[in-house]
Design a protein around this motif. Sequence first.
Motif, PDB file in Angstrom:
ATOM      1  N   SER A  48       0.840  -1.201   0.000  1.00  0.00           N
ATOM      2  CA  SER A  48       0.000   0.000   0.000  1.00  0.00           C
ATOM      3  C   SER A  48       0.864   1.236   0.000  1.00  0.00           C
ATOM      4  O   SER A  48       0.534   2.233  -0.622  1.00  0.00           O
ATOM      5  N   MET A  49       1.994   1.151   0.715  1.00  0.00           N
ATOM      6  CA  MET A  49       2.831   2.330   0.786  1.00  0.00           C
ATOM      7  C   MET A  49       3.411   2.663  -0.586  1.00  0.00           C
ATOM      8  O   MET A  49       3.450   3.819  -0.983  1.00  0.00           O
ATOM      9  N   GLU A  51       2.082   2.013  -3.355  1.00  0.00           N
ATOM     10  CA  GLU A  51       0.990   2.519  -4.180  1.00  0.00           C
ATOM     11  C   GLU A  51       0.778   4.013  -3.911  1.00  0.00           C
ATOM     12  O   GLU A  51       0.693   4.817  -4.837  1.00  0.00           O
ATOM     13  N   VAL A  52       0.710   4.356  -2.636  1.00  0.00           N
ATOM     14  CA  VAL A  52       0.502   5.759  -2.288  1.00  0.00           C
ATOM     15  C   VAL A  52       1.673   6.597  -2.775  1.00  0.00           C
ATOM     16  O   VAL A  52       1.499   7.664  -3.346  1.00  0.00           O
TER      17      VAL A  52
END
Lengths: 294, 142
Positions: A48-49, A51-52
């Motif tokens: 997720s990191m 992606e962000v």
Amino acid sequence: MPNLRDIKRRISSVQSTRQITRTMEMVATAKIKKAQERIESARPYALSMMEVLGNVARYVQGATHPLLEEHPERKRVAIIALTSDRGLCGAFNANILRLTEGLIRDAEAEGAEAEIIAVGKKALSYLKYRGVEPVAEYRDISDKPTFAHARSIAAQVISAYSEGRIDAAYVVFNRFKNVAEQKAEVHQLLPIERTVVDVDEEPLGPRPEYLFEPSPAAVLEKLLPMYVETLVYRALLESAASEQGARRVAMKSATDNAGEIITTLTRSYNRARQASITNEIAEIVGGAAALEES
Amino acid sequence: MAKTLLCEIVTPERILYTNEVEMVIAPTPDGESGILPLHAPLVTLLAPGELRVRYNDGKDVEWFAVSGGYLQVHEDKVIVLADAAAASSQIDVERARRAKALIEERMKELKERPADVAEEIASCVADLKWCEVQIKVAERRA
């Protein structure tokens, strides 16, 4: 002729060694599983990191941040060496230390100084033997690394880099390929490679309009150090899993070798026993013949 | 209200919580942000504080302590990436109180020293904040 009692003693000593190595092998097998689970459960966060980070990077074109800037000169590099606290794990530590040694030499060849952050007792004792003073040391964490450890290690190189005390940072660790295989690898932590934030524009099609609070730059500011922390954390986890993997393989071959030694020793024990019996018979026969003659 | 959000609270060590919820209220540096379904895509930083989710027509509320991190909203999916987080039911209040006392003592020590300890004090302040947040959230469950 080998003494019967000596051989017997050696057999029993090898047997108890084998028992220990077999137990260690089983313990390591159990620990690999846990370590692997820990790697797995760290993955969602890392993904997720990334992606962000990718999203943010698209908004902050040509992002600038102290951690992204390459320093013009390499005068001092930091090397984080991840080793284990305990031995009996084959070439696990030797591989790390050899790579670290190579990095130090490369740095020196460029005219740069190298500073070492030692993780694990094995790195400490090696550096001590080499007469190198590590700038920071961590021990008793290689078994169960937590994110707090990773954060503290990362914080050191991050602050040193942004203050210009170091011009690059690397981490040397064993990548966990599978239960039987580890590979010692060097990863560059700082400066953060531009590929992380330079994202290709086109392929995603219409992109969602993201809102950033307080601002894209502020988010990036926070994300980049976290990115480094996550990299260090992952390296720690992989190293922990690899340690158990390496130990399991080392202990398995030790157990197998002990078994082989026991077989050979048992054979020579039997041979010696047979020889002594033959000898006794010969003596008795000889004695009886001597009596008859008289 | 039929529409829901998928809320995921993730820490570096594991996934703490996943559930379909109706509203996420998160602490941000500029105050609390409430996120409802159909929210525009958003990335925001989190401040240390209390995060809560509401579901079951607002009848059920769960509280979490988060120590900072960030939050992403995308297509009715809220991902909370917290540096550290704990559900209110899992917080060990005694432990948090003890940790708080220890940190306070340490800070006093540091402040008396003339040497340059700004960095260490900063990390103490952050730890202290985290302990306080945990205690506060734990009290919510009572």
